[in-house]
Each structure stands twice: as structure tokens, then as C-alpha cells.
Write a protein that holds these residues in place. Structure first.
Motif: not given
Length: 584
Positions: A177, A250, A253-254, A256-257, A423, A428-431
Motif C-alpha cells: 500500500e 487515505d 483511497e480517495r 481510487r474513489h 476498518r 473505504g473512506e466514504r463507508e
């Protein structure tokens, strides 16, 4: 889900990467002579894609190796065969039957649908995510112990390499990661390692953080010019390192979304921007005109639209106007790129709510930096709004819990446990953001339950229990006027549903219950079982975990229950301390 592609045609990489990024699938490319590496991949491949033929080897030999890898892993490895688009279904089927009945024929139009089916199957096989892996590169052992101590306690697994060559070999076999590397390494430097990782990485975006003893501004600039995402002095504290790693994960992850829609009738411009955004970890969609872009935007709801003005069917200005008329798209960020650089064009864009205006030709790298800046500002705005909502609602929850001494602290405990479980399950961050709000507000509907029922010291009658059950609906109705909480309402409304369909208020079952609501249900039940009530003492921890284990597949989602029990395995003492720390 990880799909490994055995490819020797460079052109295939470009359009396959585009399909995988749009589908949200992890991917890796191997050359035919490196197919043996398939057996050592970590995480293992969920599927393999092969070409219909190769220049230097027989496709059937490759398939034999793939079958052997699957056999040793104890499962059949789905194998896709990339066929020419012009072939009919009968030709595809006949060609792949020669290779083996298990080989699935795909082309550039059918691949996305096949991926969706495989992704669903892979998620069913592996419901619980393992610890996130960080690669640390340094020749010494002392700093490794410091890094491991700092990151292991935060849920990361640190894998080490002593030089750049070993690090590159590990990156080919494992999915990391983030990479932490010292600048000074034996042989190839950390700077060269960073450059090669950025240039050669065919998988998801991989952040690289440089570690150095030098605070010289020129050294820092050099590291960023080599592609580093950050620069950290080796005098860091454990807290500083953990925070820095979490911050970059973070961001990744953002990215990727975040969806970026590129609209231009020039294929060259579309592909140039798509390549730049993809290289930096974003999910990219493309359209050749405004009409097609609007269709994609309605289906995908992109975060940013980068559009030309002069295009067939619908121009960029009309596209902006149409976007602003749709409630779900009116806040979409828009960046215009055009050869028209008159002040009147720029002013017209401003009236339509355009965030930035680029005059062609422009610097692609500057475009990327501006788009990332806009996304960052949007994220900070949403986060601030999220914190404001939480603080406002926390005051309501505090007032609610003040009515009942026995439930004081219940919301905080449920929220903390739900977030730990979220976690652990790799949300994901939004979830996670929605889960945090939902778990903090899950009982807000009890404001509408009269004290005689809510504070009754003994067991409730069936009629009184029916009144209590109304709190889920009342809570959702209280929060319904707040538009930003729309994604959270199902979690509040449905957190008392059961996996077997015997819950309330709607009696839905199984995966029809949102995942966040299933997580809150376990955290809520666990806290209710382990805390004292007027009519009983709280259960011992082992007893409560036994109930959750027994009720998995009945009251609780079996996947969430499995993750919860795995999370608490060996942590009984820590959980007991959490419970003891709460105010009486």
C-alpha cells in the motif's frame, strides 16, 4: 480482487488498464517468460487473463502452468482469453474450447461484465481484509525496529528490504500500500528506486515516502522531482510516522474513489489526460462529446469533469448547463480546456460555475495539480461539514443519554466498536465516514420515545417493546431533511434488522440489509450484552462473544460476525479495559 495479465503486446496494457481502473479491480502485468512468478504472488491472483497467441511460446503451455498454480492453491483459477473484438460469439467459443473448457473468452466490450461477476465471487471468498502491508527499505536494522514498533500497533504489516534491487523484486511479487525508503541505500539509491517504482508500476497507485537525515531544501526538491509523494526526516516520532502513513493511505483511497470524466472530441487529448490521471492513481472516464459525457455523468456521478468547449452534438457550455440542472450533479467540479481564450469565454465559464479555465495548449502536469487541488478543497469542505454534523448531533445524543444513567456512554462505545470493525473489514473512506455518523446517531430516534417506556426498570411488555421499536423509524424521519445525511439514513433505519429476516422495522434479510447497518447491529448488541442494566448485570466478555458466534447467520451477518470475532481474538483484555474506562 487481483487479476494477473500475461501480456506481450504493449498496446493491450493501455486499454486493459483503463477497463480495470473503471471497474475498480486491482491488476498486474507479467510477461510470458515470467509466468512462474504467478505462484509467489501475495495476495494471490483471483483470475488470470491470457492472449489468444504469443510470439515466443505456446498459449497451451502457459495455461498448463496456470492450472498447476491453481491446483497447488486448492482452487480453480478463472482464466480469461482475450479475443479479437471482430469475432462472433461462436468463433470465440470454438477457439477457447481448443484451449480448454474452463477458459472464458472475452473482448474489450465483454470484459467489464465478466470482471463484475468474478469480483463478486472473489469478495464472497475473502470477506475479511488482512493487515495493510508497508514496504520499508533501509540497509540498517535499528531504524527497521523503530518503524515496525510505530506501524504494527496501528494495524500495518511492515515488510523490509535492505536494498533497492530486493525492494523491486518484492514489489513484483506482493501488493504493497505504501513504500518507505531511505535516500541512501547500497547500490541503487532510494531516489532511483522511487523513480523506477513510479515508472514501472503497472498496478494501483503506490505512494512513496522518502526518509532522510537532511533537511536541506535542495535535497527535498530533488526527492519530489524523482516522484516522491512526501519527505520525512529520520528524527520522526512513532506518532508522526503513523500519522504520515495513514494520511497517504487515505489520499490513495480517495484517489481510487474519485472519478474524473475527460471530455474532448480529440482522442489524442483524451488519452493524454487519461494517462496522466491514471498514472497518479485516479479513476478516469472519457467521452468524445457533451451528449455522451452527460450520459456517463448521470450513470457514474464523477467528482470532476474536464471538458473542451467546441465538440459535436453538445458543446462544453451546454454540458455545464445540463449538469447544473440535475440535483445529483449540480455540485460537480468542472474544468474547461479550450483554444478559445477570450475574456468573454472565461466570463461565461465563471457564470456557469466553472472552477478553472485552461487555454490550449496547456501543461498537462499543471492540469493534474489543479484537479488534485480542487479535489482536496472539496474533501476538506465535506470533512468540515461532517465534523459539524457530528458535533451538533453529539450534543443531542448527550442530552438523550442524560435521561438514562444506564445507557450513558452507550453511543460512544458502539461508535468506537463499529469503526474498529469497519476498518478490520477493509471499508473505504466514504463507508467509514457514513458508518461513524450512523453509529453515533443510531439511537437518536429514542428522543421520540416517552420516559415511562424508555426508563422502565423492568422488562418491557409486548406493547411497550413495540413502542421502543419505533425509534429506528423516528430517527430516520428526524434526520431526513438533512440532505448530506441521505447515505446514513438506511444505517439508522435498519440497524435492528436481522440476517434471518426477523428484525424490525421492515423485516428484510441477508444482504438486503446495508453493510453499515449490519456492523452497527453487532456493535450495538455487544455493548448491550456487556453493560449493566437495571434488571440484570452485564455478561462476561467470553459469554457475549459466544452469543455472537452462535447467532452468526441468524441474528447477525455471518461475514460481519466472523470479522468481529477475528478482530477480538486475543484482545479480551484490551476490550475489558475499554469497558472499564467508561464513566459509570
Amino acid at each position: 480482487m487481483l487479476i494477473v495479465n500475461i501480456i506481450d503486446i504493449l498496446f493491450y496494457r493501455a486499454f486493459l488498464s483503463k477497463i480495470y481502473l473503471t471497474a475498480g479491480v486491482d491488476y498486474r502485468f507479467l510477461s510470458p517468460d515470467a509466468v512462474q512468478e504467478l505462484a509467489g504472488l501475495d495476495p494471490p491472483a483471483d483470475a488470470v487473463l491470457v492472449q489468444d497467441s504469443y510470439a515466443g511460446c505456446d498459449c497451451r503451455d502457459l495455461l498448463g502452468t496456470i492450472r498447476e498454480v491453481g491446483r497447488k492453491a486448492g482452487r480453480e483459477l478463472p482464466t480469461l482469453c482475450l479475443r479479437p473484438f471482430e469475432e462472433g460469439a461462436h468463433q470465440e467459443h470454438h477457439a477457447c474450447q481448443i484451449l480448454g473448457p474452463e477458459v472464458i473468452p472475452v473482448n474489450r466490450l465483454t470484459l467489464a461484465g465478466v470482471l463484475a461477476e468474478l469480483k463478486a465471487a472473489a469478495q464472497a471468498r475473502q470477506p475479511v481484509a488482512g493487515p495493510r502491508k508497508i514496504l520499508f527499505v533501509d540497509a540498517g536494522r535499528t531504524l527497521l525496529h523503530v518503524v515496525r514498533a510505530a506501524l504494527t500497533s496501528s494495524g500495518f504489516r511492515v515488510v523490509s528490504a535492505r536494498n533497492a534491487e530486493d525492494a523491486l523484486a518484492l514489489c513484483r511479487r506482493h501488493a504493497f500500500e505504501l513504500v518507505l525508503t531511505s535516500v541512501l541505500l547500497p547500490g541503487m539509491s532510494g531516489l532511483e528506486l522511487c523513480r523506477k517504482l513510479k515508472e514501472d508500476n503497472a498496478g494501483p497507485y503506490l505512494p512513496v515516502v522518502m526518509l532522510s537525515s537532511s533537511d536541506n531544501a535542495l535535497d527535498m526538491d530533488t526527492a519530489f522531482n524523482y516522484g516522491a509523494d512526501d519527505y520525512l526526516l529520520k528524527s520522526f516520532t512513532a506518532e508522526m510516522l503513523s500519522k504520515k502513513v495513514s494520511e497517504h493511505l487515505d489520499i490513495a483511497e480517495r484517489k481510487r474513489h474519485n472519478k474524473i470524466l475527460v471530455v474532448d472530441d480529440s482522442k489524442l487529448t483524451r488519452e493524454m489526460l487519461r494517462h496522466n490521471f491514471v498514472k497518479n492513481g485516479h479513476c478516469v472516464l472519457t467521452a468524445e462529446n457533451g451528449a455522451k459525457a452527460l450520459e456517463i455523468a448521470l450513470a457514474e456521478q464523477p467528482d470532476v469533469v474536464v471538458t473542451d468547449i467546441e465538440m459535436p452534438e453538445m458543446d462544453g457550455y451546454e454540458l455545464c448547463e445540463r449538469l447544473r440542472k440535475h440535483p445529483e450533479l449540480r455540485n460537480t467540479l468542472v474544468v474547461i480546456m479550450s483554444a478559445r481564450g477570450h475574456a468573454s469565454d472565461i466570463k461565461r465559464g465563471e457564470r456557469l460555475g466553472v472552477s478553472r479555465y485552461f487555454v490550449k495548449p496547456f501543461d498537462v502536469e499543471k492540469m493534474h495539480l489543479v484537479v488534485e487541488q480542487l479535489l482536496g478543497e472539496s474533501y476538506r469542505h465535506i470533512k468540515k461539514e461532517h465534523e459539524h454534523v457530528l458535533s451538533s448531533m453529539s450534543a443531542l445524543i448527550t442530552a438523550l443519554e442524560a435521561r438514562d444513567e444506564y445507557t450513558k456512554g452507550h453511543t460512544a462505545r458502539v461508535s468506537r466498536m463499529a469503526m474498529r470493525l469497519g476498518r478490520a473489514m477493509g471499508l473505504g473512506e466514504r463507508e467509514l465516514r457514513n458508518l461513524e455518523i450512523g453509529s453515533n446517531l443510531h439511537d437518536i430516534g429514542k428522543i421520540g420515545v416517552r420516559d415511562a417506556v424508555l426508563l422502565k426498570p423492568g422488562r418491557l411488555s409486548p406493547e411497550e417493546y413495540a413502542v421502543i421499536q419505533e425509534h429506528a423509524v423516528i430517527g430516520a424521519e428526524i434526520l431526513r431533511p438533512i440532505a448530506s445525511l441521505a447515505p446514513v439514513l438506511p444505517l439508522i433505519l435498519l440497524h435492528h434488522e436481522r440476517w434471518d429476516g426477523r428484525g424490525y422495522p421492515t423485516a428484510i434479510s441477508g444482504e438486503d440489509i446495508p453493510q453499515g447497518a449490519r456492523i452497527i447491529a453487532i456493535a450495538d448488541a455487544f455493548d448491550a450484552m456487556t453493560t449493566d442494566r437495571p434488571y440484570r448485570k452485564g455478561m462476561p466478555l467470553t459469554h457475549a462473544l459466544g452469543v455472537i458466534r452462535d447467532e452468526a447467520g441468524r441474528q447477525f451477518c455471518p461475514i460481519c460476525a466472523e470479522a468481529f470475532l477475528a478482530m477480538l481474538d486475543g484482545e479480551a483484555a484490551a476490550v475489558s479495559e475499554d469497558l472499564a474506562d467508561e464513566p459509570a
